[in-house]
Design a protein around this motif. Structure first.
Motif, short mmCIF file in Angstrom:
data_model
loop_
_atom_site.label_atom_id
_atom_site.label_comp_id
_atom_site.label_asym_id
_atom_site.label_seq_id
_atom_site.Cartn_x
_atom_site.Cartn_y
_atom_site.Cartn_z
N ALA A 302 30.64 43.85 41.75
CA ALA A 302 30.55 44.01 40.30
C ALA A 302 31.93 43.93 39.65
CB ALA A 302 29.88 45.33 39.96
N GLU A 303 32.93 44.52 40.31
CA GLU A 303 34.29 44.51 39.74
C GLU A 303 34.86 43.10 39.73
OE1 GLU A 303 38.57 46.70 40.55
OE2 GLU A 303 36.69 47.62 41.24
N ARG A 304 34.61 42.32 40.83
CA ARG A 304 35.11 40.94 40.86
C ARG A 304 34.40 40.09 39.81
NH1 ARG A 304 34.50 41.64 46.46
NH2 ARG A 304 32.61 40.33 46.39
N THR A 305 33.12 40.36 39.61
CA THR A 305 32.37 39.59 38.61
C THR A 305 32.92 39.83 37.20
OG1 THR A 305 30.38 39.73 39.99
CG2 THR A 305 30.08 39.11 37.68
N VAL A 306 33.19 41.07 36.90
CA VAL A 306 33.74 41.36 35.57
C VAL A 306 35.14 40.77 35.42
CG1 VAL A 306 34.40 43.21 33.97
CG2 VAL A 306 32.38 43.48 35.40
N THR A 307 35.95 40.87 36.45
CA THR A 307 37.32 40.37 36.38
C THR A 307 37.36 38.86 36.22
OG1 THR A 307 38.02 42.21 37.80
CG2 THR A 307 39.55 40.36 37.56
N SER A 308 36.39 38.16 36.79
CA SER A 308 36.39 36.70 36.76
C SER A 308 35.98 36.12 35.43
CB SER A 308 35.46 36.16 37.86
OG SER A 308 34.11 36.56 37.61
N GLN A 309 35.50 36.93 34.51
CA GLN A 309 35.06 36.40 33.23
C GLN A 309 36.27 36.05 32.36
OE1 GLN A 309 31.90 35.72 33.16
NE2 GLN A 309 31.84 36.76 35.15
N PRO A 310 36.19 34.92 31.65
CA PRO A 310 37.37 34.49 30.86
C PRO A 310 37.64 35.39 29.66
CG PRO A 310 35.49 33.05 30.45
CD PRO A 310 35.08 33.95 31.58
N PHE A 311 36.68 36.15 29.21
CA PHE A 311 36.89 36.97 28.02
C PHE A 311 37.34 38.39 28.34
CE2 PHE A 311 32.35 36.80 29.09
CZ PHE A 311 32.08 38.12 29.37
N THR A 312 37.37 38.80 29.60
CA THR A 312 37.85 40.13 29.96
C THR A 312 39.35 40.09 30.24
OG1 THR A 312 37.27 39.74 32.28
CG2 THR A 312 35.64 40.83 30.91
N LEU A 313 40.02 41.19 29.95
CA LEU A 313 41.47 41.28 30.11
C LEU A 313 41.83 41.78 31.50
CD1 LEU A 313 42.35 42.95 26.67
CD2 LEU A 313 42.32 40.50 27.23
N GLU A 314 42.97 41.29 31.98
CA GLU A 314 43.47 41.79 33.27
C GLU A 314 44.10 43.16 33.13
OE1 GLU A 314 46.10 38.92 34.89
OE2 GLU A 314 44.58 37.33 35.08
N ILE A 315 44.73 43.39 31.99
CA ILE A 315 45.36 44.69 31.71
C ILE A 315 44.88 45.14 30.33
CG2 ILE A 315 47.51 45.95 31.38
CD1 ILE A 315 48.89 43.93 33.16
N PRO A 316 44.19 46.23 30.23
CA PRO A 316 43.72 47.12 31.30
C PRO A 316 42.66 46.43 32.18
CG PRO A 316 43.67 48.22 29.15
CD PRO A 316 43.85 46.76 28.88
N ALA A 317 42.66 46.77 33.46
CA ALA A 317 41.78 46.11 34.40
C ALA A 317 40.38 46.70 34.33
CB ALA A 317 42.33 46.27 35.81
N PRO A 318 39.35 45.89 34.67
CA PRO A 318 37.98 46.43 34.74
C PRO A 318 37.88 47.50 35.82
CG PRO A 318 37.97 44.03 34.68
CD PRO A 318 39.39 44.43 34.89
N ALA A 319 36.86 48.34 35.69
CA ALA A 319 36.65 49.43 36.66
C ALA A 319 35.16 49.60 36.87
CB ALA A 319 37.27 50.72 36.17
N VAL A 320 34.79 49.93 38.12
CA VAL A 320 33.40 50.18 38.49
C VAL A 320 33.38 51.43 39.37
CG1 VAL A 320 31.33 49.29 39.60
CG2 VAL A 320 32.88 47.71 38.40
N TRP A 321 32.48 52.35 39.10
CA TRP A 321 32.36 53.54 39.93
C TRP A 321 30.89 53.95 40.03
CZ3 TRP A 321 34.75 53.68 35.16
CH2 TRP A 321 34.09 54.42 34.16
N ILE A 322 30.62 54.68 41.12
CA ILE A 322 29.26 55.19 41.33
C ILE A 322 29.09 56.42 40.46
CG2 ILE A 322 27.65 56.09 43.04
CD1 ILE A 322 29.26 54.54 45.15
#
Length: 438
Positions: A302-322
């Protein structure tokens, strides 16, 4: 008992003596010369006072008798205490009555009117000078207030500059009044005027307390500038984009296209959330996976999927938690950051949710449907079948290669609506793009 009786006897004998000492004494000898002197003196006083031409005075054995008419009952009643003030007067018989002659009663009023008219004519040149000085001072003050500089340079916005101009006008009007009263030698009247103005101002302050509170809040908000036009804000539970800030209220355009007017006193005292001040904004959502899934792998996917989107920013980085264990699923919280100047928040959130769901299902991990279905059998019996209790697996889907367009077109349309309204507004907006922001 004998002592008390003796004390009462002494007091009884002493009371007449005290009464004689306190009463006014009357001389035992009187002369015709004294009566004549009293009559002459009283006539001289009446002649000097005027309005007593028809009053005759006779004195015999210290008793003054007054006969005749006066122009008013007040003047007639004033004769008796006046006569008693003369030395040697024993008693006064006041038989003076108010005259019934209309012309005699009007003559004093006409005389007073002529005297006041003469005073007005003598006072008129000085009054004209005082008025001319007042007008000159006020004219100079209004000319200074109309100048653009230095008020526009000193004030943070046009509203405060206009407030400075109003203060300058008031100050020069007060100076003009003080100088005019000083020329007229009536500065003592100034304290009366200021006292009356203070009482009136206090009464008006209580009457228009809410209006004054809104006005002061407008001044503070125009100085602080907590938001700008087109900013997305939340004020006192209302969310929308800022149209303008007036001297009474803050006007918002909700995301449904409705106008919201919030009194500035409420805005100043409320918590203000400005979503547009920072261009970076975070979105988040929850997604559930089967309890037998490899949670570490699913989280990384899920984190790699969010990071790979062109509209999401690298900084701040996406986060996924249970996040938690729910009914029939384990839920993960997924977050990502966007630049809301270019990307619509809700569309980016929805598109990311779709892509993460497809990526998880493509990896063979079930995204269960945790909804329970209750089927009513009969009139009073409810049964839940095992097939309905078990989560229904979603049909396999093919991951989308490219995300959909998430450009912030909706916000641009709202901004165009706001810009059109601001261009129609001829004045009264206290917001400025160049003003310092809080």
């Amino acid at each position: 008992m004998r002592f008390i009786a003796l004390l009462i006897l002494v007091l009884h004998l002493a009371l007449p003596v005290f009464a004689q000492d306190n009463a006014a004494s009357i001389a035992t000898v009187n002369s015709a010369q004294q009566d004549a002197d009293i009559a002459v003196r009283l006539r001289e006083i009446l002649d000097e006072l005027g309005n007593y031409d028809d009053v005759t005075v006779t004195v015999n054995e210290g008793v003054v008798t007054l006969r005749g008419t006066a122009t008013s009952s007040i003047e007639a009643a004033a004769l008796e205490p006046l006569a008693y003030r003369l030395e040697g007067v024993v008693a006064v018989r006041n038989s003076v009555v108010e005259t019934a002659d209309i012309s005699a009663r009007l003559d004093p009023a006409i005389a007073r009117f002529k005297a006041r008219l003469d005073q007005l004519i003598a006072f008129l040149p000085l009054a004209l000078i005082a008025v001319a000085l007042f007008a000159l001072i006020v004219f100079v003050g209004f000319i200074l207030a109309r100048m653009r500089q230095p008020w526009d340079r000193l004030a943070p916005n046009a509203f405060i500059a206009e407030l400075y101009r109003q203060l300058i006008r008031i100050v020069f009007v007060i100076i003009g009044i003080v100088i005019a009263l000083d020329v007229l030698n009536a500065t003592a009247l100034l304290s009366t005027i200021l006292g009356a103005a203070g009482i009136i101002g206090l009464a008006l302050g209580f009457a228009v307390r809410d209006t004054v509170e809104n006005y002061i809040a407008s001044v503070m908000l125009s100085i602080r500038q907590p938001f700008s036009p087109n900013d997305a804000v939340e004020i006192n539970g209302d969310t929308g984009k800022v149209i303008k800030l007036t001297s009474r209220a803050t006007v918002l355009l909700s995301f449904d296209g409705n106008h919201i007017r919030i009194p500035n006193a409420t805005v100043f005292k409320s918590r203000i959330i400005n979503y547009s001040r920072n261009p970076e904004r975070r979105f988040d959502f929850q997604i559930g996976v089967a309890s037998d899934a490899d949670l570490s792998t699913v989280r990384d996917l899920a984190e790699r999927t969010v990071t790979s989107q062109p509209f999401t920013l690298e900084i701040p980085a996406p986060a996924v938690w249970i996040d938690r264990i729910g009914d029939g699923a384990i839920f993960l919280t997924v977050t990502g950051w966007i630049d809301q100047r270019d990307t619509d928040l809700q569309r980016a959130r929805g598109e990311t949710l779709r892509l993460v769901k497809e990526a998880i299902e493509a990896a063979g991990v079930e995204v269960p449907d945790t909804t329970y279905r209750v089927q009513m059998l009969g009139a009073t019996t409810a049964q839940v079948t095992e097939s309905d209790r078990a989560p229904h697996p979603s049909p396999p889907t093919k991951p989308t290669a490219q995300p959909a367009d998430v450009t912030a077109t909706g916000d641009e349309q709202l901004e165009n609506m706001i810009d059109a309204e601001r261009q129609q507004d001829t004045g009264g907006d206290l917001l400025s793009e160049d003003a310092p922001k809080e």
